[in-house]
Design an enzyme around this catalytic site. Structure first.
Site, PDB file in Angstrom:
ATOM      1  N   HIS A 272      23.374  -5.874 -28.598  1.00 47.81           N
ATOM      2  CA  HIS A 272      23.682  -7.284 -28.899  1.00 47.81           C
ATOM      3  C   HIS A 272      24.291  -7.894 -27.636  1.00 47.81           C
ATOM      4  O   HIS A 272      23.609  -7.989 -26.615  1.00 47.81           O
ATOM      5  CB  HIS A 272      24.621  -7.293 -30.116  1.00 47.81           C
ATOM      6  CG  HIS A 272      24.843  -8.624 -30.751  1.00 47.81           C
ATOM      7  ND1 HIS A 272      24.163  -9.760 -30.415  1.00 47.81           N
ATOM      8  CD2 HIS A 272      25.713  -9.011 -31.746  1.00 47.81           C
ATOM      9  CE1 HIS A 272      24.584 -10.769 -31.149  1.00 47.81           C
ATOM     10  NE2 HIS A 272      25.536 -10.355 -31.964  1.00 47.81           N
ATOM     11  N   HIS A 311      13.466  -9.061 -29.052  1.00 47.57           N
ATOM     12  CA  HIS A 311      14.413  -9.777 -29.904  1.00 47.57           C
ATOM     13  C   HIS A 311      13.950  -9.662 -31.349  1.00 47.57           C
ATOM     14  O   HIS A 311      12.757  -9.674 -31.613  1.00 47.57           O
ATOM     15  CB  HIS A 311      14.480 -11.257 -29.491  1.00 47.57           C
ATOM     16  CG  HIS A 311      15.715 -11.926 -29.954  1.00 47.57           C
ATOM     17  ND1 HIS A 311      15.835 -12.456 -31.217  1.00 47.57           N
ATOM     18  CD2 HIS A 311      16.909 -12.113 -29.342  1.00 47.57           C
ATOM     19  CE1 HIS A 311      17.046 -12.959 -31.347  1.00 47.57           C
ATOM     20  NE2 HIS A 311      17.716 -12.757 -30.238  1.00 47.57           N
ATOM     21  N   ASP A 367      19.649 -12.347 -22.274  1.00 49.09           N
ATOM     22  CA  ASP A 367      20.473 -11.473 -21.446  1.00 49.09           C
ATOM     23  C   ASP A 367      19.781 -10.960 -20.198  1.00 49.09           C
ATOM     24  O   ASP A 367      20.413 -10.332 -19.353  1.00 49.09           O
ATOM     25  CB  ASP A 367      20.941 -10.264 -22.275  1.00 49.09           C
ATOM     26  CG  ASP A 367      21.992 -10.676 -23.266  1.00 49.09           C
ATOM     27  OD1 ASP A 367      22.835 -11.500 -22.895  1.00 49.09           O
ATOM     28  OD2 ASP A 367      21.965 -10.195 -24.411  1.00 49.09           O
TER      29      ASP A 367
HETATM   30  N1  CMC Z   1      12.261  -1.811 -24.598  1.00 51.24           N
HETATM   31  C1  CMC Z   1      11.270  -1.021 -25.037  1.00 51.24           C
HETATM   32  N2  CMC Z   1      10.740  -1.072 -26.265  1.00 51.24           N
HETATM   33  C2  CMC Z   1      11.241  -1.986 -27.102  1.00 51.24           C
HETATM   34  C3  CMC Z   1      12.276  -2.859 -26.725  1.00 51.24           C
HETATM   35  C4  CMC Z   1      12.784  -2.747 -25.429  1.00 51.24           C
HETATM   36  N3  CMC Z   1      13.767  -3.556 -25.023  1.00 51.24           N
HETATM   37  N4  CMC Z   1      12.578  -3.660 -27.779  1.00 51.24           N
HETATM   38  C5  CMC Z   1      11.764  -3.303 -28.763  1.00 51.24           C
HETATM   39  N5  CMC Z   1      10.946  -2.295 -28.361  1.00 51.24           N
HETATM   40  C6  CMC Z   1       9.880  -1.651 -29.143  1.00 51.24           C
HETATM   41  C7  CMC Z   1      10.465  -0.725 -30.187  1.00 51.24           C
HETATM   42  O1  CMC Z   1      10.604   0.600 -29.691  1.00 51.24           O
HETATM   43  C8  CMC Z   1       9.430  -0.834 -31.266  1.00 51.24           C
HETATM   44  O2  CMC Z   1       8.304  -0.062 -30.893  1.00 51.24           O
HETATM   45  P1  CMC Z   1       7.473   0.765 -32.015  1.00 51.24           P
HETATM   46  O3  CMC Z   1       6.959  -0.261 -32.975  1.00 51.24           O
HETATM   47  O4  CMC Z   1       6.424   1.456 -31.243  1.00 51.24           O
HETATM   48  O5  CMC Z   1       8.465   1.687 -32.645  1.00 51.24           O
HETATM   49  C9  CMC Z   1       8.966  -2.290 -31.213  1.00 51.24           C
HETATM   50  O6  CMC Z   1       9.222  -2.684 -29.858  1.00 51.24           O
HETATM   51  C10 CMC Z   1       9.721  -3.187 -32.151  1.00 51.24           C
HETATM   52  O7  CMC Z   1      11.082  -3.135 -31.835  1.00 51.24           O
HETATM   53  P2  CMC Z   1      12.265  -2.991 -32.868  1.00 51.24           P
HETATM   54  O8  CMC Z   1      13.248  -1.982 -32.354  1.00 51.24           O
HETATM   55  O9  CMC Z   1      11.708  -2.796 -34.250  1.00 51.24           O
HETATM   56  O10 CMC Z   1      12.872  -4.434 -32.794  1.00 51.24           O
HETATM   57  P3  CMC Z   1      14.238  -4.870 -33.419  1.00 51.24           P
HETATM   58  O11 CMC Z   1      14.025  -6.228 -33.933  1.00 51.24           O
HETATM   59  O12 CMC Z   1      14.792  -3.847 -34.361  1.00 51.24           O
HETATM   60  O13 CMC Z   1      15.202  -4.852 -32.151  1.00 51.24           O
HETATM   61  C11 CMC Z   1      16.370  -5.529 -30.236  1.00 51.24           C
HETATM   62  C12 CMC Z   1      15.533  -5.993 -31.431  1.00 51.24           C
HETATM   63  C13 CMC Z   1      16.905  -6.780 -29.512  1.00 51.24           C
HETATM   64  C14 CMC Z   1      17.563  -4.710 -30.722  1.00 51.24           C
HETATM   65  C15 CMC Z   1      15.457  -4.698 -29.304  1.00 51.24           C
HETATM   66  O14 CMC Z   1      14.361  -5.458 -28.863  1.00 51.24           O
HETATM   67  C16 CMC Z   1      16.247  -4.123 -28.132  1.00 51.24           C
HETATM   68  O15 CMC Z   1      16.856  -3.069 -28.259  1.00 51.24           O
HETATM   69  N6  CMC Z   1      16.207  -4.826 -26.947  1.00 51.24           N
HETATM   70  C17 CMC Z   1      16.998  -4.374 -25.822  1.00 51.24           C
HETATM   71  C18 CMC Z   1      18.444  -4.801 -26.012  1.00 51.24           C
HETATM   72  C19 CMC Z   1      18.625  -6.262 -25.761  1.00 51.24           C
HETATM   73  O16 CMC Z   1      18.127  -6.824 -24.801  1.00 51.24           O
HETATM   74  N7  CMC Z   1      19.400  -6.912 -26.654  1.00 51.24           N
HETATM   75  C20 CMC Z   1      19.755  -8.333 -26.515  1.00 51.24           C
HETATM   76  C21 CMC Z   1      19.189  -9.147 -27.604  1.00 51.24           C
HETATM   77  S1  CMC Z   1      19.298 -10.911 -27.255  1.00 51.24           S
HETATM   78  C22 CMC Z   1      20.987 -11.234 -27.248  1.00 51.24           C
HETATM   79  C23 CMC Z   1      21.582 -11.153 -28.572  1.00 51.24           C
HETATM   80  O17 CMC Z   1      21.231 -11.960 -29.457  1.00 51.24           O
HETATM   81  O18 CMC Z   1      22.447 -10.298 -28.786  1.00 51.24           O
END
Ligand code: CMC
Length: 433
Positions: A272, A311, A367
């Site tokens: 986050h 996201h 970010d």
């Molecule tokens: N790098 C590599 N793979 C990713 C990433 C990433 N940053 N984000 C998502 N994926 C993949 C994930 O592994 C999954 O793949 P599969 O379907 O093959 O298992 C697919 O994309 C869908 O992702 P998810 O984990 O189901 O997505 P989510 O909605 O649960 O997670 C997130 C959202 C923001 C936690 C995630 O994208 C992430 O960890 N990003 C990196 C951390 C980050 O930049 N966070 C800041 C968010 S914006 C500021 C805020 O609002 O806090």
């Protein structure tokens, strides 16, 4: 309402052959409680919706922030984020988020005056900072300091009184930069610089952070404005992890200082608000443009995560990231170019053309570039999540108050699906295998 004039959902329970018709409300929603009537036997609890991580559950109605993640749209109270970032100020946006409308000039003047004149913290708060080790993380200090503020303002617990609520809101907006600056100065072993009322919200913050050995420190106006724009972009983002935490804690009628300390803890995590810190560490680790392909291979094989990408809501370019990219150019004219920017730009370029990221709709989020700007402006990495928490304070408070005034809300209390042991008898320790 469908073309046939109907606005209901028919459900057939194939376990019993019974049919149910439940209302579909505006916004394509059904009430989870309407499922409760679906039972196999009369004595059953009834059907529940199972939704870990709230992937498809609306926890509230809200009039504050609108996001269309597919189209990359973000609006506060209907105003596009691009217009607010271009033409407004953080405190004007704060007023908008809290009150629902842009202020008149006199309303804005009063609000700015009130926030400005509440920036001081009780002197005992400095002793709280003194108690931390020199290398304590700024966010840990901030969370503690905000929680501690509730002990200085015990009337804050009277959350049903609008005037009492408002003064706590003003206090929190006003004191967050002071606390953040004190956390930074403690970390650096520098004496605390107290707020100065003739400076702007961000100018005062920069002054408290960086003034050393001179009484006529003048924050650079470009950096002051850039920080204000970054604050506008971070002011609210509807029902994310930390905002939901604010609402959940607030739903027990805890005072806003305690609830806000909880939201900050939620924001601290690397998925986050901790992401901008994680992005910078990631870029430093990659070290050079040549190492990007190797790093992306590791992302694809899940050994690494591309921080600052992806996201839960945006499945297009995060509109905040586009504005931040432009702001970066203005900042770098003053500070000189951050060498990590070249790595970030190339990382984005390659990633946006890679199948892995395209098919998962992974784009830069807010970010991805913010940390690079913060670093160029001289903020240490440990302060990055704090730089998110300061502007998000208003979003948390607007959402908190909306929750309190919402007649449909009660204390938050999800259900669970119990999958543990059935009843069994206690076994004395000497009889256990
Ligand atoms: N790098 C590599 N793979 C990713 C990433 C990433 N940053 N984000 C998502 N994926 C993949 C994930 O592994 C999954 O793949 P599969 O379907 O093959 O298992 C697919 O994309 C869908 O992702 P998810 O984990 O189901 O997505 P989510 O909605 O649960 O997670 C997130 C959202 C923001 C936690 C995630 O994208 C992430 O960890 N990003 C990196 C951390 C980050 O930049 N966070 C800041 C968010 S914006 C500021 C805020 O609002 O806090």
């Amino acid at each position: 309402m469908g073309d046939n004039g109907k606005s209901t959902l028919s459900i057939r329970d194939n376990r019993t052959g019974r049919d149910y018709e439940i209302d579909v409300l505006d916004g394509d929603i059904v009430r989870a409680m309407d499922l409760r009537q679906i039972k196999v036997h009369d004595g059953d609890f009834g059907m529940m919706a199972y939704d870990p991580a709230y992937m498809n559950t609306a926890s509230t109605r809200s009039t504050i922030t609108y996001i269309d993640g597919g189209k990359g749209i973000l609006r506060y109270r209907g105003y596009p984020i691009e217009q607010l970032a271009e033409r407004s100020s953080h405190l004007e946006v704060a007023y908008l988020l809290l009150k629902g409308e842009l202020p008149t000039q006199s309303e804005l003047d009063t609000f700015v005056h009130d926030v400005t004149f509440h920036t001081y913290v009780h002197e005992n708060v400095t002793k709280l900072f003194d108690a931390f080790r020199y290398d304590a993380h700024a966010m840990g200090m901030m969370i503690s300091a905000v929680a501690a503020l509730s002990t200085f303002y015990p009337e804050a617990k009277y959350i049903d009184d609008p005037a009492i609520r408002w003064i706590q809101i003003v206090r929190l907006l006003a004191k967050m930069p002071t606390l953040a600056a004190f956390a930074y100065r403690h970390h650096r072993g520098l004496p605390y610089v107290y707020p100065e009322n003739e400076l702007s919200y961000t100018g005062n913050f920069l002054n408290m952070l960086y003034r050393i050995g001179t009484s006529d420190f003048k924050p650079n106006p470009v950096l002051e404005r850039a920080l204000d724009v970054l604050f506008i972009l971070h002011a609210d983002h509807e029902q994310n992890c930390s905002t939901t935490t604010m609402r959940v804690i607030g739903s027990s009628h805890a005072d806003p200082f305690s609830a806000l300390a909880g939201s900050m803890a939620a924001l601290y995590g690397p998925l986050h608000g901790g992401a901008n810190e994680a992005v910078l560490r990631m870029l430093s680790r990659i070290g050079s443009v040549d190492n990007i392909p190797g790093f992306l291979e590791k992302v694809k094989s899940r050994e690494e995560r591309l921080m600052g990408f992806g996201h839960r809501v945006y499945k297009a370019y995060d509109p905040r990231a586009s504005i931040i990219k432009r702001t970066a150019d203005e900042v770098f004219e003053v500070t000189g170019r951050n060498p990590l920017l070249d790595i970030a730009l190339e990382l984005e370029r390659i990633a946006l053309n890679e199948e892995y990221f395209i098919e998962r709709n992974l784009y830069p989020n807010v970010d991805f570039y913010s940390g690079i700007i913060y670093q160029a402006m001289g903020f240490p990495v440990e302060l990055f999540p704090v730089l998110f928490a300061i502007p998000r304070t208003v979003g948390w408070l607007a959402q908190w108050e909306e929750m309190l005034l919402d007649g449909e809300q009660k204390i938050a209390r999800p259900r669970q699906v119990y999958e543990g042991s059935a009843e069994r008898d206690f076994v004395p320790v000497d009889a256990r295998g």
